[in-house]
Write an enzyme that holds these catalytic residues in place. Structure first.
Site, PDB file in Angstrom:
ATOM      1  CG  ASP A 283       2.060  -4.186   0.254  1.00  0.00           C
ATOM      2  OD1 ASP A 283       1.170  -3.725   0.969  1.00  0.00           O
ATOM      3  OD2 ASP A 283       2.970  -3.499  -0.242  1.00  0.00           O
ATOM      4  CG  ASP A 343       5.506   2.217   2.672  1.00  0.00           C
ATOM      5  OD1 ASP A 343       4.866   1.352   3.297  1.00  0.00           O
ATOM      6  OD2 ASP A 343       5.564   2.268   1.428  1.00  0.00           O
TER       7      ASP A 343
HETATM    8  C1  GLA Z   1       3.911  -0.686  -0.025  1.00  0.00           C
HETATM    9  C2  GLA Z   1       4.810  -1.348   1.007  1.00  0.00           C
HETATM   10  C3  GLA Z   1       6.247  -1.064   0.658  1.00  0.00           C
HETATM   11  C4  GLA Z   1       6.547  -1.583  -0.737  1.00  0.00           C
HETATM   12  C5  GLA Z   1       5.592  -0.985  -1.747  1.00  0.00           C
HETATM   13  C6  GLA Z   1       5.721  -1.628  -3.104  1.00  0.00           C
HETATM   14  O1  GLA Z   1       3.996   0.696   0.041  1.00  0.00           O
HETATM   15  O2  GLA Z   1       4.507  -0.917   2.301  1.00  0.00           O
HETATM   16  O3  GLA Z   1       7.112  -1.664   1.600  1.00  0.00           O
HETATM   17  O4  GLA Z   1       6.434  -2.980  -0.739  1.00  0.00           O
HETATM   18  O5  GLA Z   1       4.238  -1.130  -1.332  1.00  0.00           O
HETATM   19  O6  GLA Z   1       4.784  -1.173  -4.013  1.00  0.00           O
END
Ligand code: GLA
Length: 518
Positions: A283, A343
């Site tokens: 990520d 997200d």
């Molecule tokens: C980001 C990702 C999410 C999750 C969070 C965890 O927002 O896009 O899917 O993994 O981080 O902190």
């Protein structure tokens, strides 16, 4: 030659020197006292211990010149420049804006100096109550952005041969966020292995952010208190016939402010392999302060190479929210899937905005390399069952990864039925791996078609309106020219061929999904 007078003058010289020394040292002393007790200037740290044994860090690197406060603020992985201030030690406010200039995200603190402490408060969301904290003086370099490691030159990472169909499994984030721990993961694995999901094709149990501890003296990544033994956990998940996934960031910190893989990529990949990890979600988050979007391919390639060097089959999931047209280079850096959006949230608006926005990306999906419109929210409670059926159908038309994001230990029979609809899953897992596209749209009604192996097609009639809707089409309008066999994948029954035209009533926010074959 010494005169008699030299003797007499000596005590005066000593006395004078002593007086000078006293004045200088007292001035210095008061100056320091003023620095530490009445000036905001310096590096201040707030250390908030988390229950998992890690510490949430916030740094205020301040310079006070008269009524102006400048400097920077670091909140976990976010770095801000102070762009605005009012007041001084007896009461001040500072506003910081994101240092990389890539977002207009900002933070605002109010505070005052109390003895040796900085008492400071902020709202973590605009509508949240004030969070109060106490900062103490820290060493000058502490909390500073680490030196930038130049990105490597680009080359093609060999295909790892994994994920020939979209990955299926579960991920902890949507339901548990920071509350995921060893016991939860084990019980989720138990549930998946016994409730029919495993038989339906679900395989990966993926731990998302917040498992990380710090590093040992050799730089090896450690787990925090929530995960006492990752190798033992992997063994357990494997004993259930399932696979274990983990999460990290190419930056110094993850999105939740935990330890990232920055500068330790090969070492971390090696550790994951030793633990028996089968899947990595990587990520971007904390990397944004060190690298530009244009450098993403090189940075993702670094971990692609590191995973490949372990010789363990580890699915590589890129998570950088679809920036820089990741679908055009994700496969080249070793990615098996790449997030295409920000997200998802457990709401009809979020899910449909993402899901129905994927039409242009179809050409980039193929066996081993998938567009990832984010994890499922099915069963999390923010949508109706009809809406969750739309979610499941759309993700299957899109050849998207099916990563359940709910609590598998306590779901309703309806949720389980949606997640384990084998006829819909068969569409998702079709071996030709072609992503479906929008074939027809009129107002709130859309028809999406996915080509399947053997010349068959999945056809989904979606109704995005809040009331039932009747749709009538000519089959030819959506590319179906011959009399075909029709199967309703939610009713699990064959549908009689209606002739060249077809009319169907679709429930509000619902779907009718057919398999059309010769
Ligand atoms: C980001 C990702 C999410 C999750 C969070 C965890 O927002 O896009 O899917 O993994 O981080 O902190």
């Amino acid at each position: 030659m010494k005169s008699k007078n030299d003797h007499r003058r000596f005590p005066f010289i000593i006395g004078f020197a002593l007086a000078i020394f006293l004045v200088v040292s007292l001035t210095a002393h008061f100056a320091t006292a003023q620095q530490s007790n009445t000036s905001l200037t310096g590096n201040w740290a707030v250390r908030e211990p988390r229950a998992d044994g890690t510490v949430r860090l916030t740094y205020f690197n301040l310079k006070q010149e008269g009524s102006r406060i400048t400097g920077s603020i670091r909140v976990t992985q976010f770095y801000y420049l102070i762009t605005d201030s009012t007041g001084g030690p007896e009461g001040f406010t500072i506003t910081g804006t994101m240092k990389d200039g890539k977002s207009d995200r900002s933070v605002k603190y109010e505070g005052k100096l109390v003895g040796d402490e900085l008492h400071i408060a902020t709202r973590r969301r605009p509508d949240a109550p004030l969070t109060e904290m106490v900062a103490h003086r820290a060493h000058l370099g502490e909390g500073a952005l680490p030196a930038r490691i130049p990105p490597p030159a680009l080359h093609k990472v060999p295909d790892n041969g994994l994920a020939r169909t979209p990955p299926m499994g579960w991920n902890s984030w949507n339901k548990f966020a920071g509350r995921v721990d060893d016991a939860t993961v084990r019980s989720i694995a138990d549930a998946m292995a016994s409730n029919g999901m495993k038989e339906a094709g679900y395989l990966y149990i993926n731990i998302d952010d917040t498992w990380e501890g710090g590093r040992d003296a050799q730089g090896n990544i450690l787990t925090n208190k929530k995960f006492p033994d990752m190798k033992a956990l992997a063994d357990y998940v494997h004993s259930k016939g399932l696979k274990l996934g983990i999460y990290s960031s190419p930056g110094p910190n993850t999105c939740a402010g935990y330890e990232g893989s920055y500068g330790h990529e090969a070492q971390d990949a090696h550790t994951y392999a030793q633990w028996g990890i089968d899947y990595l979600k990587y990520d971007w988050c904390g990397a944004r302060t060190l690298y530009t979007d244009e450098e993403m391919p090189a940075i993702y390639q670094k971990m692609g190479d590191a995973l490949s060097a372990t010789h363990r089959p580890i699915v590589y999931s890129l998570c950088q929210y679809g920036r820089l047209d990741v679908w055009k280079w994700g496969a080249d850096v070793g990615g098996n899937l790449w997030r295409t959006t920000g997200d998802i949230r457990d709401s009809w608006d979020s899910m449909t905005k993402i899901g129905f926005g994927q039409n242009d990306l179809a050409q980039y999906a193929k066996p081993g390399h998938w567009n990832d419109p984010d994890m499922l929210e099915i069963g999390n409670g923010g949508m109706t069952d009809a809406e969750y059926r739309t979610h499941m159908s759309l993700w299957s038309i899109l050849a998207a990864p099916l990563l359940a994001g709910n609590d598998l230990r306590s779901m309703s029979p309806a949720t389980l039925a949606i997640l384990t609809n084998r006829e819909v899953i068969a569409v998702n897992q079709d071996r030709e791996g072609k992503q479906g596209t929008r074939a027809w749209k009129s107002g709130d009604q859309e028809i999406w078609v996915r080509p399947l192996s053997g010349g068959a097609k999945a056809v989904a009639f979606f109704n995005r309106a809040g009331g039932d809707a009747k749709v009538s089409i000519h089959w030819a309008d959506i590319g179906i020219t011959d009399k075909s066999h029709l199967r309703d994948l939610w009713l699990h029954q064959d549908v009689e061929w209606p002739g060249p035209e077809y009319s169907v009533t679709i429930p509000a926010h619902g779907v009718v999904m057919l398999r059309v074959s010769r």
